[in-house]
Design a protein around this motif. Structure first.
Motif, mmCIF file in Angstrom:
data_model
loop_
_atom_site.group_PDB
_atom_site.id
_atom_site.type_symbol
_atom_site.label_atom_id
_atom_site.label_comp_id
_atom_site.label_asym_id
_atom_site.label_seq_id
_atom_site.Cartn_x
_atom_site.Cartn_y
_atom_site.Cartn_z
ATOM 1 N N UNK A 189 1.335 2.375 18.985
ATOM 2 C CA UNK A 189 0.296 3.396 18.755
ATOM 3 C C UNK A 189 -1.057 2.774 18.395
ATOM 4 N N UNK A 190 -1.407 1.711 19.076
ATOM 5 C CA UNK A 190 -2.654 1.011 18.738
ATOM 6 C C UNK A 190 -3.895 1.884 18.898
ATOM 7 N N UNK A 191 -3.833 2.836 19.794
ATOM 8 C CA UNK A 191 -5.004 3.676 20.064
ATOM 9 C C UNK A 191 -4.927 5.031 19.351
ATOM 10 N N UNK A 192 -3.977 5.179 18.458
ATOM 11 C CA UNK A 192 -3.870 6.418 17.686
ATOM 12 C C UNK A 192 -4.798 6.307 16.485
ATOM 13 N N UNK A 193 -5.937 6.976 16.565
ATOM 14 C CA UNK A 193 -6.980 6.835 15.538
ATOM 15 C C UNK A 193 -6.505 7.294 14.161
ATOM 16 N N UNK A 194 -5.698 8.337 14.118
ATOM 17 C CA UNK A 194 -5.220 8.841 12.830
ATOM 18 C C UNK A 194 -4.318 7.821 12.144
ATOM 19 N N UNK A 195 -3.433 7.210 12.911
ATOM 20 C CA UNK A 195 -2.535 6.216 12.324
ATOM 21 C C UNK A 195 -3.289 4.956 11.928
ATOM 22 N N UNK A 196 -4.263 4.543 12.734
ATOM 23 C CA UNK A 196 -5.070 3.377 12.369
ATOM 24 C C UNK A 196 -5.833 3.632 11.062
ATOM 25 N N UNK A 197 -6.333 4.847 10.908
ATOM 26 C CA UNK A 197 -7.048 5.187 9.678
ATOM 27 C C UNK A 197 -6.112 5.133 8.475
ATOM 28 N N UNK A 198 -4.887 5.600 8.664
ATOM 29 C CA UNK A 198 -3.901 5.536 7.575
ATOM 30 C C UNK A 198 -3.588 4.090 7.221
ATOM 31 N N UNK A 199 -3.455 3.227 8.211
ATOM 32 C CA UNK A 199 -3.224 1.802 7.968
ATOM 33 C C UNK A 199 -4.390 1.210 7.187
ATOM 34 N N UNK A 200 -5.599 1.571 7.572
ATOM 35 C CA UNK A 200 -6.793 1.088 6.878
ATOM 36 C C UNK A 200 -6.787 1.499 5.401
ATOM 37 N N UNK A 201 -6.456 2.748 5.159
ATOM 38 C CA UNK A 201 -6.419 3.251 3.774
ATOM 39 C C UNK A 201 -5.339 2.545 2.956
ATOM 40 N N UNK A 202 -4.205 2.270 3.590
ATOM 41 C CA UNK A 202 -3.122 1.563 2.906
ATOM 42 C C UNK A 202 -3.560 0.142 2.531
ATOM 43 N N UNK A 203 -4.172 -0.557 3.478
ATOM 44 C CA UNK A 203 -4.619 -1.923 3.219
ATOM 45 C C UNK A 203 -5.658 -1.947 2.108
ATOM 46 N N UNK A 204 -6.576 -1.001 2.156
ATOM 47 C CA UNK A 204 -7.620 -0.932 1.131
ATOM 48 C C UNK A 204 -7.034 -0.709 -0.261
ATOM 49 N N UNK A 205 -5.949 0.054 -0.325
ATOM 50 C CA UNK A 205 -5.322 0.354 -1.619
ATOM 51 C C UNK A 205 -4.467 -0.807 -2.136
ATOM 52 N N UNK A 206 -3.999 -1.679 -1.222
ATOM 53 C CA UNK A 206 -3.007 -2.679 -1.604
ATOM 54 C C UNK A 206 -3.517 -4.113 -1.740
ATOM 55 N N UNK A 207 -4.559 -4.478 -0.977
ATOM 56 C CA UNK A 207 -4.856 -5.904 -0.798
ATOM 57 C C UNK A 207 -5.154 -6.646 -2.100
ATOM 58 N N UNK A 208 -5.768 -5.967 -3.090
ATOM 59 C CA UNK A 208 -6.167 -6.653 -4.325
ATOM 60 C C UNK A 208 -5.073 -6.643 -5.395
ATOM 61 N N UNK A 209 -3.986 -5.929 -5.132
ATOM 62 C CA UNK A 209 -2.935 -5.803 -6.139
ATOM 63 C C UNK A 209 -1.953 -6.971 -6.037
ATOM 64 N N UNK A 210 -1.752 -7.724 -7.117
ATOM 65 C CA UNK A 210 -0.751 -8.788 -7.070
ATOM 66 C C UNK A 210 0.650 -8.196 -6.940
ATOM 67 N N UNK A 211 1.463 -8.792 -6.111
ATOM 68 C CA UNK A 211 2.833 -8.296 -5.939
ATOM 69 C C UNK A 211 3.770 -9.450 -5.608
ATOM 70 N N UNK A 212 4.964 -9.450 -6.201
ATOM 71 C CA UNK A 212 5.956 -10.458 -5.845
ATOM 72 C C UNK A 212 6.776 -10.055 -4.613
ATOM 73 N N UNK A 213 6.489 -8.870 -4.093
ATOM 74 C CA UNK A 213 7.252 -8.324 -2.969
ATOM 75 C C UNK A 213 6.764 -8.938 -1.664
ATOM 76 N N UNK A 214 7.524 -9.910 -1.140
ATOM 77 C CA UNK A 214 7.109 -10.612 0.073
ATOM 78 C C UNK A 214 7.078 -9.696 1.290
ATOM 79 N N UNK A 215 7.929 -8.673 1.293
ATOM 80 C CA UNK A 215 7.928 -7.736 2.421
ATOM 81 C C UNK A 215 6.631 -6.939 2.431
ATOM 82 N N UNK A 216 6.163 -6.539 1.250
ATOM 83 C CA UNK A 216 4.907 -5.792 1.166
ATOM 84 C C UNK A 216 3.719 -6.680 1.522
#
Length: 262
Positions: A189-216
């Motif tokens: 679904x690379x061209x699904x704009x709604x899903x790409x936006x959701x991915x963007x929001x997820x990354x923005x919420x997660x990238x600065x948080x330290x986590x020991x979860x290698x899967x995350x």
């Protein structure tokens, strides 16, 4: 007398017509709403019933992370396994190895029974190996299916159905499900704009948080890759920020690498 009769009949006919229209609308509306999931189930059942061995992998790929728990569909898969699991024919063993993976997607603990029979039988080693893997995966799907399938009855077409499922995965409180959701966006679904936006929001919420979860952490790396492959330059600034400030070295490197794609 006739005119009085007609005057009293018209409101009655009109009210009956309106009542019938309302009743038909109420009857057909839920069926129309559920059309997408119903059509999918019909196609999947036809694939199982056909017994065409070359379609088994495609069947499992469609079932995986679909949230489908339809008992009749998995009964049909189980029946194919019961009828053939002692076969030593290579093509049949390959076919059954895919089917047992599909059975695990049901998340239904009653399916452990046939898996146990296969493991205690004279079935091929390959089928037994895949059956053990299926046993371990079934419990995951017991947890995942209700999350993935939430709201799918609202889908009017295949694209809406996919969007609902993947969005549910991305928003799940389960790192493996989140990663699987991101990968589905990347591969399907690379061209699904709604899903790409959701991915963007997820990354923005997660990238600065330290986590020991290698899967995350790995899920965030896939998010960088997915946003880059969207071809949408609006995500470049986020990837540059991730490259500088992500808590994980791996995610920083992916942010840097994939920002160059945009």
């Amino acid at each position: 007398m006739d005119s009085q009769h007609h005057l009293t009949d018209k409101p009655l006919v009109n009210s009956l017509s309106v009542g019938l229209l309302v009743a038909l609308t109420l009857f057909f509306a839920p069926h129309a709403i559920a059309r997408a999931i119903d059509d999918e189930l019909v196609e999947l059942r036809e694939t199982v019933d056909s017994g065409i061995k070359s379609t088994a992998r495609q069947l499992v790929e469609r079932l995986s992370f679909s949230g489908i728990t339809h008992e009749g569909l998995y009964d049909a898969i189980e029946q194919k396994l019961r009828e053939n699991y002692l076969s030593k024919d290579k093509t049949t063993v390959e076919y059954l190895s895919w089917l047992v993976k599909g059975l695990a997607v049901s998340g239904d603990s009653s399916r452990y029974s046939v898996m146990g029979e296969i493991l205690s039988s004279d079935a091929s080693r390959k089928l037994k190996r895949h059956t053990k893997l299926a046993q371990s995966r079934l419990e995951d799907y017991t947890q995942w299916n209700p999350i993935i399938s939430e709201g799918v009855e609202k889908a009017n077409d295949e694209q809406e159905l996919a969007t609902i499922r993947v969005t549910n995965m991305l928003n799940a409180n389960d790192s493996e499900l989140v990663r699987a959701g991101v990968k589905r966006v990347y591969f399907r679904h690379r061209k699904n704009a709604n899903l790409q936006q959701t991915v963007s929001e997820m990354l923005e919420a997660l990238y600065a948080l330290p986590t020991p979860d290698e899967i995350l952490v790995d899920a965030q790396a896939w998010m960088c890759r997915t946003l880059a492959e969207s071809g949408n330059s609006q995500y470049k600034d986020l990837l540059l920020i991730v490259a500088d400030d992500a808590s994980s070295k791996k995610v920083r490197s992916f942010g840097k690498k994939y920002a160059k794609y945009l």
